[in-house]
Design an enzyme around this catalytic site. Structure first.
Site, PDB file in Angstrom:
ATOM      1  N   GLY A 137     -58.611 -10.522   6.108  1.00 51.79           N
ATOM      2  CA  GLY A 137     -58.510  -9.448   5.121  1.00 51.79           C
ATOM      3  C   GLY A 137     -59.531  -8.342   5.292  1.00 51.79           C
ATOM      4  N   LEU A 138     -60.231  -8.323   6.429  1.00 53.48           N
ATOM      5  CA  LEU A 138     -61.208  -7.251   6.655  1.00 53.48           C
ATOM      6  C   LEU A 138     -60.662  -6.143   7.558  1.00 53.48           C
ATOM      7  CD1 LEU A 138     -64.619  -9.145   6.988  1.00 53.48           C
ATOM      8  CD2 LEU A 138     -63.723  -7.897   5.044  1.00 53.48           C
ATOM      9  N   ASP A 174     -54.888  -0.066   4.581  1.00 52.67           N
ATOM     10  CA  ASP A 174     -55.843  -0.485   5.618  1.00 52.67           C
ATOM     11  C   ASP A 174     -56.106   0.644   6.612  1.00 52.67           C
ATOM     12  OD1 ASP A 174     -55.686  -2.957   4.460  1.00 52.67           O
ATOM     13  OD2 ASP A 174     -55.558  -4.044   6.352  1.00 52.67           O
ATOM     14  N   SER A 227     -59.168  -6.303  10.608  1.00 50.23           N
ATOM     15  CA  SER A 227     -59.531  -6.345  12.034  1.00 50.23           C
ATOM     16  C   SER A 227     -58.472  -5.684  12.918  1.00 50.23           C
ATOM     17  CB  SER A 227     -59.773  -7.779  12.486  1.00 50.23           C
ATOM     18  OG  SER A 227     -58.613  -8.550  12.317  1.00 50.23           O
TER      19      SER A 227
HETATM   20  O1  PMV Z   1     -54.880  -8.644   3.717  1.00 56.00           O
HETATM   21  P1  PMV Z   1     -55.288  -7.238   3.804  1.00 56.00           P
HETATM   22  O2  PMV Z   1     -56.707  -6.995   3.565  1.00 56.00           O
HETATM   23  O3  PMV Z   1     -54.788  -6.514   5.016  1.00 56.00           O
HETATM   24  O4  PMV Z   1     -54.708  -6.449   2.567  1.00 56.00           O
HETATM   25  C1  PMV Z   1     -53.417  -6.446   2.189  1.00 56.00           C
HETATM   26  C2  PMV Z   1     -53.300  -5.628   0.964  1.00 56.00           C
HETATM   27  C3  PMV Z   1     -51.974  -5.805   0.265  1.00 56.00           C
HETATM   28  O5  PMV Z   1     -51.996  -4.939  -0.852  1.00 56.00           O
HETATM   29  C4  PMV Z   1     -51.795  -7.230  -0.210  1.00 56.00           C
HETATM   30  C5  PMV Z   1     -50.826  -5.433   1.182  1.00 56.00           C
HETATM   31  C6  PMV Z   1     -50.734  -3.964   1.530  1.00 56.00           C
HETATM   32  O6  PMV Z   1     -50.010  -3.651   2.489  1.00 56.00           O
HETATM   33  O7  PMV Z   1     -51.325  -3.131   0.818  1.00 56.00           O
END
Ligand code: PMV
Length: 314
Positions: free
Chosen positions: A101-102, A148, A104
């Site tokens: 979730g950072l 992201d 990468s």
């Molecule tokens: O898992 P991560 O940090 O890439 O975040 C995903 C964020 C969500 O809102 C769950 C999905 C998105 O595409 O925004």
């Protein structure tokens, strides 16, 4: 030769709801980074893509478009009007933990795009980097909101709404955050897919939840802009309750969150797709060390301390 880098990222508030058109706030994490270096190879040898962290060392020509790094390389070369297989070695390195979730994947792609532009002697603008990275992100996420690639390409805290230009946010006071890795690999695609199935089964319940998250995100923006750090902590906690209702929390994440709060964090929540990955805790700088120790004691595999600079910082 050209070198470029890109930071990791965290989502402060609004994940999941952001997929459904609600706002979210994300911030770069400069303590971890992806770097791309391009060097020339002998004439006629083509492009070699080397990504140490994922064990990739392969000619670009043999990689399918489903390989996100190959896809973003081709898209960028095409956009710049460069030959599709230049005589380059592209080497990628990253200190960003993978699949936690950072961001990468997005950071590797952003570093790669910037390095290709630099190698071609061209300037990049964040919107262009963001768009190219978004294309490659689709392979990781399925239906990414675009948050992201946006925060990583802009390299500063952003207010993000899908399909709109992002707004750069400057916290009034600096914010100290601890990012605790649960060590559990949980693909974002699956959590996003489960939320979608829940939303399809009971749209009213999910829409109400997304609206409540949106209200928290608006309040969080205000708290950030007026420097009300304690209020921001409470909003993290409120957001976490709603994320748990969406079914994207998990017992290990809750343990980390409760451990951080018990040690004096102002607030804590999961960040990103959830189930596994990272938890973020907002702390007063002087509480950072005890909270870090508490997070490690309740199972964090690694804790990164980051600071988002405030408007009045030196
Ligand atoms: O898992 P991560 O940090 O890439 O975040 C995903 C964020 C969500 O809102 C769950 C999905 C998105 O595409 O925004």
């Amino acid at each position: 030769m050209a070198t470029a880098s890109a930071p990791g990222k965290i989502i402060l508030v609004g994940e999941h709801a952001v997929v459904y058109g609600r706002p979210a706030i994300a911030a770069p994490v400069w303590e971890v980074m992806a770097t791309a270096t391009i060097t020339d190879r002998m004439l006629g040898t083509g492009c070699l893509l080397v990504a140490h962290d994922i064990g990739l060392q392969q000619p670009l020509a043999t990689l399918p478009d489903s390989q996100p790094l190959a896809a973003v390389t081709r898209l960028t070369l095409a956009q710049l009007g460069l030959p599709p297989n230049p005589d380059w070695q592209i080497e990628l390195r990253s200190t960003i933990p993978i699949a936690s979730g950072l961001g990468s994947g997005a950071a590797l792609s952003a570093a790669l795009v910037r390095a290709i532009f630099a190698q071609a002697g061209r300037e990049t603008i964040p919107a262009q980097v963001s768009e190219l990275v978004y294309e490659s992100e689709r392979f990781y996420h399925g239906t990414p909101s675009g948050i992201d690639n946006t925060v990583i390409a802009y390299g500063q805290p952003v207010w993000f709404v899908k399909g709109e230009a992002p707004v750069a946010l400057t916290p009034k006071c600096s914010l100290t955050l601890l990012i605790a890795d649960s060590g559990i690999v949980a693909p974002t695609k699956e959590a996003v897919g489960d939320v979608r199935r829940g939303w399809q089964t009971d749209p009213a319940r999910y829409e109400t939840c997304f609206d409540a998250i949106a209200a928290i995100t608006h309040e969080a923006r205000q708290a950030i802009e007026v420097g009300d750090v304690a209020q921001l902590g409470c909003l993290f906690d409120a957001n976490q309750v709603l994320l748990a209702q969406l079914g994207v929390s998990s017992p290990p994440l809750e343990r980390l969150i409760h451990g951080a709060r018990a040690a004096g964090a102002l607030g804590a929540k999961l960040s990103g797709g959830g189930r596994g990955g990272n938890v973020i805790a907002l702390v007063e700088p002087e509480r950072a060390e005890p909270v870090r120790q508490a997070l490690l004691a309740v199972g964090a595999k690694q804790v990164i301390r980051t600071r988002l600079p405030g408007a009045y910082d030196d």
